[in-house]
Design a protein around this motif. Structure first.
Motif, PDB file in Angstrom:
ATOM      1  N   TYR A   1    -114.707  96.620 -32.967  1.00 32.83           N
ATOM      2  CA  TYR A   1    -116.352  96.759 -33.490  1.00 32.83           C
ATOM      3  C   TYR A   1    -116.476  98.235 -33.894  1.00 32.83           C
ATOM      4  O   TYR A   1    -115.603  99.145 -33.689  1.00 32.83           O
ATOM      5  CB  TYR A   1    -117.100  96.719 -32.256  1.00 32.83           C
ATOM      6  CG  TYR A   1    -117.282  97.692 -31.363  1.00 32.83           C
ATOM      7  CD1 TYR A   1    -118.145  98.641 -31.221  1.00 32.83           C
ATOM      8  CD2 TYR A   1    -116.334  97.639 -29.997  1.00 32.83           C
ATOM      9  CE1 TYR A   1    -118.141  99.773 -29.971  1.00 32.83           C
ATOM     10  CE2 TYR A   1    -116.329  98.455 -29.113  1.00 32.83           C
ATOM     11  CZ  TYR A   1    -117.135  99.536 -28.938  1.00 32.83           C
ATOM     12  OH  TYR A   1    -117.354 100.565 -28.034  1.00 32.83           O
ATOM     13  N   ASN A   2    -117.422  98.524 -34.970  1.00 33.90           N
ATOM     14  CA  ASN A   2    -117.682  99.644 -35.606  1.00 33.90           C
ATOM     15  C   ASN A   2    -119.046 100.329 -34.969  1.00 33.90           C
ATOM     16  O   ASN A   2    -119.948  99.674 -35.277  1.00 33.90           O
ATOM     17  CB  ASN A   2    -117.747  99.343 -36.919  1.00 33.90           C
ATOM     18  CG  ASN A   2    -118.113 100.580 -38.028  1.00 33.90           C
ATOM     19  OD1 ASN A   2    -118.252 101.742 -37.383  1.00 33.90           O
ATOM     20  ND2 ASN A   2    -118.196 100.329 -39.131  1.00 33.90           N
ATOM     21  N   ALA A   3    -118.961 101.231 -34.361  1.00 32.46           N
ATOM     22  CA  ALA A   3    -120.124 101.975 -33.870  1.00 32.46           C
ATOM     23  C   ALA A   3    -120.878 102.906 -34.709  1.00 32.46           C
ATOM     24  O   ALA A   3    -121.829 103.292 -34.488  1.00 32.46           O
ATOM     25  CB  ALA A   3    -119.796 102.739 -32.436  1.00 32.46           C
TER      26      ALA A   3
ATOM     27  N   LYS B   1    -114.529 101.991 -33.483  1.00 35.51           N
ATOM     28  CA  LYS B   1    -114.544 103.113 -34.390  1.00 35.51           C
ATOM     29  C   LYS B   1    -115.848 103.880 -34.010  1.00 35.51           C
ATOM     30  O   LYS B   1    -116.894 103.320 -34.062  1.00 35.51           O
ATOM     31  CB  LYS B   1    -114.426 102.759 -35.635  1.00 35.51           C
ATOM     32  CG  LYS B   1    -114.731 103.851 -36.710  1.00 35.51           C
ATOM     33  CD  LYS B   1    -114.721 103.171 -38.002  1.00 35.51           C
ATOM     34  CE  LYS B   1    -115.059 104.265 -39.367  1.00 35.51           C
ATOM     35  NZ  LYS B   1    -116.605 104.684 -39.291  1.00 35.51           N
ATOM     36  N   PHE B   2    -115.721 105.136 -33.783  1.00 31.53           N
ATOM     37  CA  PHE B   2    -116.866 106.038 -33.006  1.00 31.53           C
ATOM     38  C   PHE B   2    -116.649 107.504 -33.923  1.00 31.53           C
ATOM     39  O   PHE B   2    -115.893 108.091 -33.530  1.00 31.53           O
ATOM     40  CB  PHE B   2    -116.623 106.017 -31.699  1.00 31.53           C
ATOM     41  CG  PHE B   2    -118.189 107.140 -31.217  1.00 31.53           C
ATOM     42  CD1 PHE B   2    -119.355 106.621 -31.340  1.00 31.53           C
ATOM     43  CD2 PHE B   2    -117.963 108.235 -30.472  1.00 31.53           C
ATOM     44  CE1 PHE B   2    -120.430 107.431 -30.784  1.00 31.53           C
ATOM     45  CE2 PHE B   2    -118.874 108.879 -29.974  1.00 31.53           C
ATOM     46  CZ  PHE B   2    -119.955 108.528 -30.097  1.00 31.53           C
TER      47      PHE B   2
ATOM     48  N   MET C   1    -120.994  95.096 -33.398  1.00 28.28           N
ATOM     49  CA  MET C   1    -120.763  93.528 -33.268  1.00 28.28           C
ATOM     50  C   MET C   1    -118.974  93.503 -33.136  1.00 28.28           C
ATOM     51  O   MET C   1    -118.389  94.007 -34.087  1.00 28.28           O
ATOM     52  CB  MET C   1    -121.117  92.811 -34.524  1.00 28.28           C
ATOM     53  CG  MET C   1    -122.391  92.568 -34.551  1.00 28.28           C
ATOM     54  SD  MET C   1    -123.025  91.506 -36.105  1.00 28.28           S
ATOM     55  CE  MET C   1    -124.655  91.860 -35.978  1.00 28.28           C
ATOM     56  N   ARG C   2    -118.675  92.847 -32.203  1.00 27.16           N
ATOM     57  CA  ARG C   2    -117.016  92.653 -31.796  1.00 27.16           C
ATOM     58  C   ARG C   2    -116.957  91.577 -32.613  1.00 27.16           C
ATOM     59  O   ARG C   2    -117.352  90.373 -32.884  1.00 27.16           O
ATOM     60  CB  ARG C   2    -117.031  92.290 -30.467  1.00 27.16           C
ATOM     61  CG  ARG C   2    -117.319  93.806 -29.394  1.00 27.16           C
ATOM     62  CD  ARG C   2    -117.132  93.696 -28.112  1.00 27.16           C
ATOM     63  NE  ARG C   2    -117.396  95.008 -27.384  1.00 27.16           N
ATOM     64  CZ  ARG C   2    -117.176  95.119 -26.150  1.00 27.16           C
ATOM     65  NH1 ARG C   2    -116.196  94.212 -25.691  1.00 27.16           N
ATOM     66  NH2 ARG C   2    -117.327  96.210 -25.486  1.00 27.16           N
TER      67      ARG C   2
ATOM     68  N   GLU D   1    -118.447 100.103 -46.329  1.00 25.70           N
ATOM     69  CA  GLU D   1    -118.948 100.691 -44.937  1.00 25.70           C
ATOM     70  C   GLU D   1    -120.382 101.439 -45.256  1.00 25.70           C
ATOM     71  O   GLU D   1    -120.329 102.513 -46.176  1.00 25.70           O
ATOM     72  CB  GLU D   1    -118.083 101.440 -44.247  1.00 25.70           C
ATOM     73  CG  GLU D   1    -118.780 101.922 -42.656  1.00 25.70           C
ATOM     74  CD  GLU D   1    -117.571 102.715 -42.131  1.00 25.70           C
ATOM     75  OE1 GLU D   1    -117.755 102.648 -40.717  1.00 25.70           O
ATOM     76  OE2 GLU D   1    -116.877 103.170 -42.477  1.00 25.70           O
ATOM     77  N   VAL D   2    -121.544 101.160 -44.807  1.00 19.69           N
ATOM     78  CA  VAL D   2    -122.875 102.025 -44.915  1.00 19.69           C
ATOM     79  C   VAL D   2    -123.121 102.463 -43.414  1.00 19.69           C
ATOM     80  O   VAL D   2    -122.914 101.904 -42.388  1.00 19.69           O
ATOM     81  CB  VAL D   2    -123.759 101.403 -45.211  1.00 19.69           C
ATOM     82  CG1 VAL D   2    -123.429 100.971 -46.771  1.00 19.69           C
ATOM     83  CG2 VAL D   2    -124.212 100.059 -44.689  1.00 19.69           C
TER      84      VAL D   2
END
Length: 301
Positions: free
Chosen positions: A7-9, A106-107, A45-46, A61-62
């Motif tokens: 998931y993308n944080a 990803k954080f 969202m996973r 990616e935004v």
């Protein structure tokens, strides 16, 4: 991805498969995304992705905002990408205990990994409108000039992530789909220009109308902010000498553009390691000739 999810944080992903099919599992269900389709997986969202065979594509990616449909203005209620054509995942869940299930996040630009003892896709029900979704680019309703002149490519915007500055976007996703070209007394290909946006072009399949040679499916071009660009020499010569009758454009082709008011940097991998950079790209314009004649007058005033 077996017993692993991501998931993308930091932001949202817009995924454009170019080769191969993506079978995506999310907390909301499953999506199958094929070339000439896109999907958006929003922040937090996973999901996991399964592929079979060679698979590649593009990801935009935004941050700080989400993708939305562009404001249609005088076009009215219907046109471009219609809301009814966006699809959410098909309902699905798994009730599975797993030892050491890996969750990668990803954080702040870094990757982290944690483990848990069950599948994250055990969500049986949910409500709301914050969901992943997909869209078939073949369903885009094209708007174009029908008398003269060349419209700004913003008429081909599928999704936009608006900025706080009117008239610009953090990112636009724009396509150049099959369509009719019927303008009179007009140079029909994209005009030569420079602007305040970075333009990253990609090609899903076919041949892009403004650069039929050297721009291959799976490849990309990047024209940075205020860098002049336009059709190559071959395209210019063909378009300026062609008979202007109704003509089909881009049949069998799907090109797209990630456009942003922000500057884009090329990574060391993209510039050096991959050894795919076309250092002769600029030569596609070197054959352009000067045609200006200050004494020219139209046949009919």
């Amino acid at each position: 991805m077996k017993d692993k999810c991501f998931y993308n944080a930091d932001g949202d992903f817009l995924i454009v498969p170019q080769q191969g099919v993506l079978d995506i599992t999310t907390e909301f269900g499953k999506m199958r995304v094929e070339p000439n389709e896109i999907c958006v997986i929003q922040q937090g969202m996973r999901f996991s992705v399964s592929v079979s065979g060679s698979t590649r594509g593009y990801i935009l990616e935004v941050f700080a905002a989400h993708f939305q449909l562009p404001y249609l203005g005088p076009i009215g209620a219907n046109g471009l990408a219609n809301p009814r054509d966006f699809l959410c995942p098909v309902a699905w869940y798994e009730d599975k205990d797993v030892k050491g299930y890996q969750v990668v996040s990803k954080f702040q630009g870094h990757l982290f990994q944690a483990e848990q003892n069950h599948s994250p896709f055990d969500v049986v029900g949910w409500h709301g409108s914050y969901v992943p979704y997909k869209y078939n680019l073949a369903l885009f309703m094209v708007v174009n000039a029908v008398q003269f002149d060349h419209c700004d490519p913003s008429i081909f915007t599928v999704l936009t992530c608006p900025s706080n500055r009117p008239g610009t976007a953090i990112a636009d996703f724009v396509i150049f789909p099959p369509r009719w070209s019927v303008q009179e007394n007009t140079f029909r290909p994209p005009y030569y220009h420079r602007n305040c946006m970075s333009e990253f072009m990609g090609l899903i399949f076919g041949n892009y109308e403004a650069k039929k040679e050297g721009f291959q499916p799976g490849g990309a071009t990047l024209h940075s902010v205020m860098t002049p660009h336009g059709p190559d020499t071959q395209c210019f010569e063909e378009a300026t000498n062609a008979t202007l009758c109704p003509t089909r454009v881009a049949d069998g082709t799907q090109a797209f553009m990630f456009e942003s008011s922000l500057s884009l940097a090329v990574t060391k991998w993209g510039e050096e390691t991959c050894q795919k950079l076309d250092k002769n790209y600029y030569k596609c314009w070197q054959g352009l000739k000067k045609h200006f004649n200050p004494k020219w007058q139209p046949d009919v005033l």
